[in-house]
Design an enzyme around this catalytic site. Structure first.
Site, mmCIF file in Angstrom:
data_model
loop_
_atom_site.group_PDB
_atom_site.id
_atom_site.type_symbol
_atom_site.label_atom_id
_atom_site.label_comp_id
_atom_site.label_asym_id
_atom_site.label_seq_id
_atom_site.Cartn_x
_atom_site.Cartn_y
_atom_site.Cartn_z
ATOM 1 N N ARG A 35 -3.517 -31.816 4.613
ATOM 2 C CA ARG A 35 -2.276 -32.204 3.683
ATOM 3 C C ARG A 35 -2.759 -33.083 2.705
ATOM 4 O O ARG A 35 -2.238 -33.207 1.552
ATOM 5 C CB ARG A 35 -1.131 -32.710 4.427
ATOM 6 C CG ARG A 35 0.140 -32.780 3.911
ATOM 7 C CD ARG A 35 1.047 -33.580 4.796
ATOM 8 N NE ARG A 35 2.528 -33.515 4.076
ATOM 9 C CZ ARG A 35 3.389 -34.389 4.643
ATOM 10 N NH1 ARG A 35 3.284 -35.105 5.594
ATOM 11 N NH2 ARG A 35 4.619 -34.319 3.832
ATOM 12 N N LEU A 74 7.576 -36.852 1.424
ATOM 13 C CA LEU A 74 6.749 -37.943 0.681
ATOM 14 C C LEU A 74 7.215 -37.698 -0.846
ATOM 15 O O LEU A 74 6.741 -36.588 -1.319
ATOM 16 C CB LEU A 74 5.357 -37.939 0.939
ATOM 17 C CG LEU A 74 5.062 -38.094 2.413
ATOM 18 C CD1 LEU A 74 3.225 -37.952 2.390
ATOM 19 C CD2 LEU A 74 5.026 -39.578 2.845
ATOM 20 N N SER A 98 8.332 -33.654 -4.586
ATOM 21 C CA SER A 98 7.803 -34.230 -3.160
ATOM 22 C C SER A 98 7.159 -33.310 -2.472
ATOM 23 O O SER A 98 7.086 -32.059 -2.663
ATOM 24 C CB SER A 98 9.128 -34.577 -2.392
ATOM 25 O OG SER A 98 9.992 -33.478 -1.965
ATOM 26 N N SER A 99 6.472 -33.591 -1.376
ATOM 27 C CA SER A 99 6.075 -32.842 -0.427
ATOM 28 C C SER A 99 6.928 -33.131 0.869
ATOM 29 O O SER A 99 6.937 -34.144 1.527
ATOM 30 C CB SER A 99 4.678 -33.679 0.080
ATOM 31 O OG SER A 99 4.006 -32.651 1.257
ATOM 32 N N THR A 100 7.651 -31.868 1.013
ATOM 33 C CA THR A 100 8.713 -32.010 2.107
ATOM 34 C C THR A 100 8.258 -32.235 3.466
ATOM 35 O O THR A 100 7.036 -31.946 3.775
ATOM 36 C CB THR A 100 9.522 -30.575 1.998
ATOM 37 O OG1 THR A 100 9.908 -30.273 0.715
ATOM 38 C CG2 THR A 100 10.490 -30.492 3.149
#
Length: 387
Positions: A35, A74, A98-100
């Protein structure tokens, strides 16, 4: 120093314990896909009134991995352009990419019921992390992803390439789908839409699944799971609460100007049967959007006075203004549509039906309309015609 692989395994264990991560293949993907590679431009951490930029180069490696493998959403972009590597100090702004949180990402992928050989269209590439999870199982040739923001798309494409996935990435309006790779077995959207675009239905094979969040408020939205029929319609239900940023093309423009001028001329005034404060709750907010599509809830304060609540529908030039004396509420309504009458009627019927949760809502999408209903409650039915 913390090992990224151990952090991936730890996050996978957390998701399994939460009951979200169930499929062995998806656990393998979570434990394999890095990630942190999809967060190269950094993230913004919420500090209340500002956002603190954090990047890998400016953070201790252990702390960076702790952030990258947290189970939180994030924020990766503010105001449609600003990334954390472009900011030296806390800034203010509105999140636009965003990064869910991994629980939501994994839960949605699980809901797709993927099988080997399926072809998937993803609407809203974002960082590319969820794309990579699906590519890990299906193969890069079976996943197409569309992102409306060119800068976001470029960063995601680079991250996917670096992670070893040369998948089909495109920049464009995801509401139009991606007809060049159609038909698909599955369509998944990582943005909220006012209604499921028929283009997604058209580009999905009969028996295929379309998964997307419906609603235009920041809350009171639901995850719709639809199965496409042979006749070109699609039917399913809201399977759970869901919250995503609105599709860029459908983003609600905040009302500006003097609210008192917008509510100067009322056609009626009466006591309410249901307090407008219930619209702060998830299911009543969802029902309000079904009963009055296009309406916005606006909260304000009158100086040191009581709280003020409004419903506005700018396109239909209608409003409902709520006034309280501390014990009861009065509604003033104006314009061609009595917004609160429509919403209140649905709220009363919902309460009379035992206040069922959001997963009781069913829906059917046709080329001409969207229909929503709750079984065993004839008065809880709504149809939105497509004009």
């Amino acid at each position: 120093m913390t090992d990224p692989a151990s952090e991936r395994r730890r996050m996978a264990t957390v998701l399994v314990n939460q009951g979200v991560l169930k499929s062995p293949w998806l656990r393998e993907a979570v434990e394999s896909v890095p990630r942190e590679r999809f967060l190269r431009s950094g993230v913004f951490l919420d500090e209340g009134r500002s956002w603190r930029p954090v990047t890998a180069t400016g953070t201790h490696p252990d702390e960076w991995l702790k952030i990258a493998y947290s189970v939180d959403t994030l924020t990766t972009q503010l105001d449609g352009h600003l990334t954390a590597d472009q900011a030296d100090e806390p800034v203010v702004g509105v999140p636009t990419s965003s990064s869910t949180d991994p629980a939501t990402v994994v839960g949605m992928i699980e809901a797709l019921d993927l099988a080997t050989g399926h072809r998937v269209l993803e609407i809203g590439t974002g960082t590319g992390y969820s794309t990579a999870l699906m590519c890990h199982y299906l193969g890069e040739d079976n996943v197409a992803t569309v992102e409306v923001d060119a800068q976001v798309a470029a960063r995601a494409d680079a991250a996917l390439e670096a992670a070893g996935f040369s998948t089909w990435t495109a920049t464009g309006d995801g509401l139009l789908g991606h007809p060049y790779r159609a038909p698909y077995d599955r369509v998944i959207a990582t943005c909220a839409v006012r209604r499921i675009p028929y283009a997604w239905i058209r580009q999905t094979k009969p028996g295929g699944i379309v998964l997307g969040t419906v609603g235009s408020w920041p809350w009171g939205t639901g995850l719709a799971k639809l199965t496409v029929n042979d006749d070109g319609t699609a039917e399913g239900r809201i399977i759970e609460r869901s919250s995503f940023m609105q599709a860029r093309a459908q983003a609600v423009v905040p009302l500006a100007g003097d609210l008192s001028a917008r509510t100067a001329y009322a056609d009626s005034e009466r006591h309410v049967l249901v307090s407008p404060l219930v619209l702060e709750e998830w299911m009543p907010a969802f029902l309000a959007q079904l009963a009055a599509p296009g309406a916005q809830l606006v909260r304000a304060t009158g100086g040191d006075g009581p709280p003020l609540r409004y419903l506005f529908d700018p396109e239909r030039e209608s409003f409902a203004e709520f006034l309280t004396d501390g014990e009861s509420w009065t509604v003033r309504q104006g314009g061609p549509v009595a917004l609160w009458d429509d919403v209140e009627r649905s709220l009363v019927a919902w309460q009379d039906a035992g206040a069922p949760e959001i997963d009781s809502v069913r829906l059917c999408v046709t080329p001409a309309s969207h229909q929503y209903w709750i079984d065993q409650a004839p008065s809880l039915r709504w149809e939105h015609r497509i004009t």
